[in-house]
Scaffold this active site. Structure first.
Site, PDB file in Angstrom:
ATOM      1  N   HIS A 150     108.133  27.686 -27.002  1.00  0.00           N
ATOM      2  CA  HIS A 150     107.445  28.852 -27.584  1.00  0.00           C
ATOM      3  C   HIS A 150     106.561  28.488 -28.788  1.00  0.00           C
ATOM      4  O   HIS A 150     105.394  28.864 -28.848  1.00  0.00           O
ATOM      5  CB  HIS A 150     108.448  29.915 -28.024  1.00  0.00           C
ATOM      6  CG  HIS A 150     109.381  30.361 -26.941  1.00  0.00           C
ATOM      7  ND1 HIS A 150     109.000  30.444 -25.626  1.00  0.00           N
ATOM      8  CD2 HIS A 150     110.681  30.754 -26.963  1.00  0.00           C
ATOM      9  CE1 HIS A 150     110.021  30.878 -24.897  1.00  0.00           C
ATOM     10  NE2 HIS A 150     111.047  31.059 -25.679  1.00  0.00           N
ATOM     11  N   LYS A 188     117.955  31.267 -36.147  1.00  0.00           N
ATOM     12  CA  LYS A 188     118.768  32.427 -35.745  1.00  0.00           C
ATOM     13  C   LYS A 188     119.493  32.943 -36.984  1.00  0.00           C
ATOM     14  O   LYS A 188     119.707  32.207 -37.945  1.00  0.00           O
ATOM     15  CB  LYS A 188     119.806  32.005 -34.705  1.00  0.00           C
ATOM     16  CG  LYS A 188     119.154  31.509 -33.413  1.00  0.00           C
ATOM     17  CD  LYS A 188     119.643  32.292 -32.207  1.00  0.00           C
ATOM     18  CE  LYS A 188     119.108  31.755 -30.919  1.00  0.00           C
ATOM     19  NZ  LYS A 188     117.998  32.507 -30.340  1.00  0.00           N
ATOM     20  N   HIS A 233     107.802  32.723 -21.732  1.00  0.00           N
ATOM     21  CA  HIS A 233     107.501  34.162 -21.811  1.00  0.00           C
ATOM     22  C   HIS A 233     106.662  34.524 -23.031  1.00  0.00           C
ATOM     23  O   HIS A 233     106.046  35.582 -23.079  1.00  0.00           O
ATOM     24  CB  HIS A 233     108.780  35.008 -21.695  1.00  0.00           C
ATOM     25  CG  HIS A 233     109.577  35.094 -22.951  1.00  0.00           C
ATOM     26  ND1 HIS A 233     110.435  34.107 -23.362  1.00  0.00           N
ATOM     27  CD2 HIS A 233     109.647  36.061 -23.900  1.00  0.00           C
ATOM     28  CE1 HIS A 233     110.995  34.462 -24.501  1.00  0.00           C
ATOM     29  NE2 HIS A 233     110.540  35.647 -24.853  1.00  0.00           N
ATOM     30  N   GLU A 258     114.670  35.074 -36.010  1.00  0.00           N
ATOM     31  CA  GLU A 258     115.474  35.994 -35.204  1.00  0.00           C
ATOM     32  C   GLU A 258     116.684  36.444 -36.017  1.00  0.00           C
ATOM     33  O   GLU A 258     117.279  35.633 -36.729  1.00  0.00           O
ATOM     34  CB  GLU A 258     115.971  35.296 -33.945  1.00  0.00           C
ATOM     35  CG  GLU A 258     114.863  34.884 -33.007  1.00  0.00           C
ATOM     36  CD  GLU A 258     115.450  34.386 -31.701  1.00  0.00           C
ATOM     37  OE1 GLU A 258     115.570  35.176 -30.771  1.00  0.00           O
ATOM     38  OE2 GLU A 258     115.813  33.195 -31.645  1.00  0.00           O
ATOM     39  N   LYS A 309     103.234  37.668 -23.920  1.00  0.00           N
ATOM     40  CA  LYS A 309     103.262  38.746 -24.923  1.00  0.00           C
ATOM     41  C   LYS A 309     101.834  39.198 -25.231  1.00  0.00           C
ATOM     42  O   LYS A 309     100.940  38.362 -25.392  1.00  0.00           O
ATOM     43  CB  LYS A 309     103.936  38.255 -26.213  1.00  0.00           C
ATOM     44  CG  LYS A 309     105.446  38.052 -26.061  1.00  0.00           C
ATOM     45  CD  LYS A 309     106.039  37.567 -27.382  1.00  0.00           C
ATOM     46  CE  LYS A 309     107.487  37.159 -27.200  1.00  0.00           C
ATOM     47  NZ  LYS A 309     108.442  38.235 -27.376  1.00  0.00           N
ATOM     48  N   ASP A 365     115.343  24.950 -27.518  1.00  0.00           N
ATOM     49  CA  ASP A 365     115.330  26.342 -27.055  1.00  0.00           C
ATOM     50  C   ASP A 365     114.054  27.077 -27.472  1.00  0.00           C
ATOM     51  O   ASP A 365     113.568  27.944 -26.749  1.00  0.00           O
ATOM     52  CB  ASP A 365     116.567  27.057 -27.640  1.00  0.00           C
ATOM     53  CG  ASP A 365     116.733  28.479 -27.119  1.00  0.00           C
ATOM     54  OD1 ASP A 365     116.585  28.677 -25.898  1.00  0.00           O
ATOM     55  OD2 ASP A 365     117.009  29.401 -27.924  1.00  0.00           O
ATOM     56  N   LYS A 401     112.596  28.410 -18.119  1.00  0.00           N
ATOM     57  CA  LYS A 401     112.981  27.377 -19.060  1.00  0.00           C
ATOM     58  C   LYS A 401     114.486  27.476 -19.332  1.00  0.00           C
ATOM     59  O   LYS A 401     115.042  28.541 -19.082  1.00  0.00           O
ATOM     60  CB  LYS A 401     112.181  27.492 -20.351  1.00  0.00           C
ATOM     61  CG  LYS A 401     112.573  28.722 -21.207  1.00  0.00           C
ATOM     62  CD  LYS A 401     111.984  28.664 -22.566  1.00  0.00           C
ATOM     63  CE  LYS A 401     112.963  28.230 -23.605  1.00  0.00           C
ATOM     64  NZ  LYS A 401     114.006  29.184 -23.977  1.00  0.00           N
ATOM     65  N   ARG A 457     125.223  33.314  -5.930  1.00  0.00           N
ATOM     66  CA  ARG A 457     126.151  32.443  -5.201  1.00  0.00           C
ATOM     67  C   ARG A 457     127.463  33.170  -4.924  1.00  0.00           C
ATOM     68  O   ARG A 457     128.231  32.791  -4.064  1.00  0.00           O
ATOM     69  CB  ARG A 457     126.439  31.183  -6.022  1.00  0.00           C
ATOM     70  CG  ARG A 457     125.238  30.251  -6.042  1.00  0.00           C
ATOM     71  CD  ARG A 457     125.639  28.874  -6.423  1.00  0.00           C
ATOM     72  NE  ARG A 457     126.399  28.886  -7.679  1.00  0.00           N
ATOM     73  CZ  ARG A 457     126.767  27.800  -8.315  1.00  0.00           C
ATOM     74  NH1 ARG A 457     126.475  26.623  -7.839  1.00  0.00           N
ATOM     75  NH2 ARG A 457     127.434  27.877  -9.448  1.00  0.00           N
TER      76      ARG A 457
HETATM   77  C1  BG6 Z   1     114.325  32.581 -25.447  1.00  0.00           C
HETATM   78  C2  BG6 Z   1     115.391  31.787 -26.149  1.00  0.00           C
HETATM   79  O1  BG6 Z   1     113.474  31.734 -24.719  1.00  0.00           O
HETATM   80  O2  BG6 Z   1     113.561  33.308 -26.386  1.00  0.00           O
HETATM   81  C3  BG6 Z   1     116.273  32.692 -26.963  1.00  0.00           C
HETATM   82  O3  BG6 Z   1     116.166  31.093 -25.194  1.00  0.00           O
HETATM   83  C4  BG6 Z   1     115.450  33.555 -27.902  1.00  0.00           C
HETATM   84  O4  BG6 Z   1     117.224  31.954 -27.730  1.00  0.00           O
HETATM   85  C5  BG6 Z   1     114.314  34.243 -27.146  1.00  0.00           C
HETATM   86  O5  BG6 Z   1     116.298  34.523 -28.507  1.00  0.00           O
HETATM   87  C6  BG6 Z   1     113.369  34.938 -28.102  1.00  0.00           C
HETATM   88  O6  BG6 Z   1     112.451  35.705 -27.376  1.00  0.00           O
HETATM   89  P1  BG6 Z   1     111.785  37.026 -27.984  1.00  0.00           P
HETATM   90  O7  BG6 Z   1     110.857  37.489 -26.925  1.00  0.00           O
HETATM   91  O8  BG6 Z   1     112.913  37.965 -28.279  1.00  0.00           O
HETATM   92  O9  BG6 Z   1     111.095  36.604 -29.237  1.00  0.00           O
END
Ligand code: BG6
Length: 492
Positions: free
Chosen positions: A233, A332, A171, A209, A175, A228, A141, A44
């Site tokens: 996931h 996290k 995503h 994480e 993987k 999130d 997402k 934008r």
């Molecule tokens: C994302 C989340 O979808 O996935 C993030 O928004 C997260 O908060 C991430 O850190 C983790 O992905 P990966 O591939 O690093 O495990």
């Protein structure tokens, strides 16, 4: 791969620089695509082509290890920058020409923007006549913050694209090791016959994480770990573990089976929310390397009730899984980054060996990242004359050791699947709806019961040990103990 045109909204955003462009680089480098395909990075904000390309070149060099300069140049030559502001109905003069002259029949609109922009962007594209018959739209997402808002977004997009042209990204499904779950389950006979409540005691899915919320505080504070990570996931991983074998590996056949699992998930109520869920938030902590800020410091606020850790006991109420708890955990600022699925098989029904002790159970550990591997724990006899002494021992299949090649990033596979028109690894609308219905039973009951976050120090394994014992023995499961031990050993 057929040639295609890719239009990335949010083209100068973090996701584009970190994931989408590097994915294109690798596909180009491995000759799956060539430079006749075209990419338009849309933002934008106003900026020049030169300025954008310089930033892109710098970021590609930063994010790709040992990048080949010639391939980077090839990729840069495919990219056009355009300013399009759908609110103001404003677009660069050259954009229309790009869309109408020498275009490819496959056109991918990648919406790497907040979900609130999805509807307006689709409407704009439609009004401009940019949606050609072989167009696809990719949605990143999070798709809304609850069932209602996600349905609203899906309704808006559906006005302009039929479901067969909508690709909702999770995503995790791209993987390598997640895709291997399908092969592990459905290309091996020995597992599938014991993949049920008769033989399995519990299943644990952990996505830990080490990072905090970093610069994404503003976004994260509105979502939290449940929206999130868990709603998408972790649930997708659960689906792949729990689903029935699809008849064939076709998009709708696979997604039908995943949907059945999502619909079988038991909703939380005012009692189970208290006994089967934990939410936490990280406070200041310390690692060997120094002090870690608290979540509130990270988001620069004095208070917030957003969770950065979730632990749940989930139930898939169907014939195959009745009585088998699925323990889900994500957080996290844990000591290490790792994602792992552990299938805990039941104990042997009777110990006939003289010591009569409780034996360790068989355990299948699927390490998704990092150090991708599969481990099968079994009991073995300790060699020696006389008597039977035994101990648990693991058969290990280490991916990196056995496959000496680069593992493609999730986005490489997913992008190519969009171009190919294969929706298997993307979430169908009814899946998203079912996942939100379940997630909402947590959100509303957390709110009704005013469930507080249990605080945990950054750099620890979360509030688990304090609040989850008894039948939540998973918190002290082997991988946590092993990781803790590793940390202590490293410190020494
Ligand atoms: C994302 C989340 O979808 O996935 C993030 O928004 C997260 O908060 C991430 O850190 C983790 O992905 P990966 O591939 O690093 O495990």
């Amino acid at each position: 791969m057929d040639n295609f045109d890719l239009i990335i909204f949010g083209g100068d955003g973090d996701l584009s620089f970190r994931k989408i462009f590097p994915a294109l680089y690798h596909r180009l480098n491995e000759h799956q695509i060539d430079e006749s395909s075209r990419v338009m990075a849309v933002s934008r904000s106003k900026r020049t082509q030169k300025d954008f390309i310089e930033q892109l070149e710098k970021s590609l060099k930063e994010y790709i290890k040992d990048a080949d300069g010639a391939v980077i140049l090839k990729l840069l030559s495919m990219v056009t920058f355009a300013q399009i502001d759908t609110d103001k109905k404003l677009e660069d003069a050259h954009a229309a020409k790009w869309f109408t002259k020498d275009f490819h029949s496959i056109r991918v609109f990648y919406l790497a923007t907040p979900a609130a922009a999805f509807g307006p962007i689709c409407e704009y594209l439609d009004n401009q006549g940019y949606i050609i018959p072989d167009a696809r739209v990719v949605l990143e997402k999070p798709l809304g913050t609850d069932l209602k808002s996600s349905e609203a977004v899906n309704n808006q997009v559906a006005l302009h694209f039929p479901e067969e042209q909508i690709y909702r990204i999770d995503h995790y499904l791209g993987k390598e090791t997640v895709q291997n779950l399908m092969v592990l389950r459905f290309a091996n006979n020995i597992f599938e016959s014991s993949w049920n409540a008769q033989d399995i005691d519990n299943i644990q899915i952990t996505v830990a994480e080490s990072i905090g919320v970093g610069t994404r505080g503003g976004f994260y504070d509105k979502y939290g770990a449940l929206r999130d990570m868990v709603q998408n996931h972790l649930l997708q991983l659960l689906c792949l573990i729990a689903m029935e074998p699809p008849v064939m590996l076709e998009a709708d056949l696979v997604r039908d089976e995943k949907l059945k699992v999502l619909r079988a998930l038991r909703l939380y109520d005012k009692n189970s929310i208290l006994t089967e869920t934990v939410r936490g938030q990280y406070t200041r902590g310390n690692t060997g390397e120094g002090r870690l800020p608290s979540y509130l410091e990270d988001i620069d606020k004095f208070e917030s009730n957003t969770e950065t850790f979730v632990a749940l006991k989930a139930h898939v109420d169907n014939w195959r899984w009745g009585g088998v708890p699925f323990f889900l955990r994500t957080g996290k600022r844990m000591p290490h980054r790792y994602s792992e699925i552990v299938i805990n098989f039941k104990d042997v029904p009777h110990n006939l060996f003289p010591d009569r002790k409780k034996m360790a159970n068989n355990k299948l550990t699927i390490r998704l990242q990092p150090e991708e591997r599969i481990e099968l724990q079994q009991m073995v006899k300790i060699p020696g004359p006389g008597g039977y002494r035994y101990k648990p021992f693991s058969l290990e299949l280490d991916y990196a050791e056995h496959f000496d090649q680069r593992f493609p990033e999730a986005y490489e596979r997913l992008l190519m699947d969009v171009v190919r028109g294969n929706q298997t690894l993307f979430m169908r609308r009814d899946e998203v709806k079912a996942a939100w219905t379940w997630a909402e039973s947590l959100l509303t009951n957390w709110e009704k019961s005013k469930m507080p976050n249990v605080l945990y120090e950054a750099g620890t394994w979360g509030p688990g040990d304090k609040v989850m014992d008894g039948d939540h023995e998973w918190v002290k499961s082997r991988h946590v103990i092993k990781a803790q031990k590793k940390l202590e050993d490293d410190d020494e």
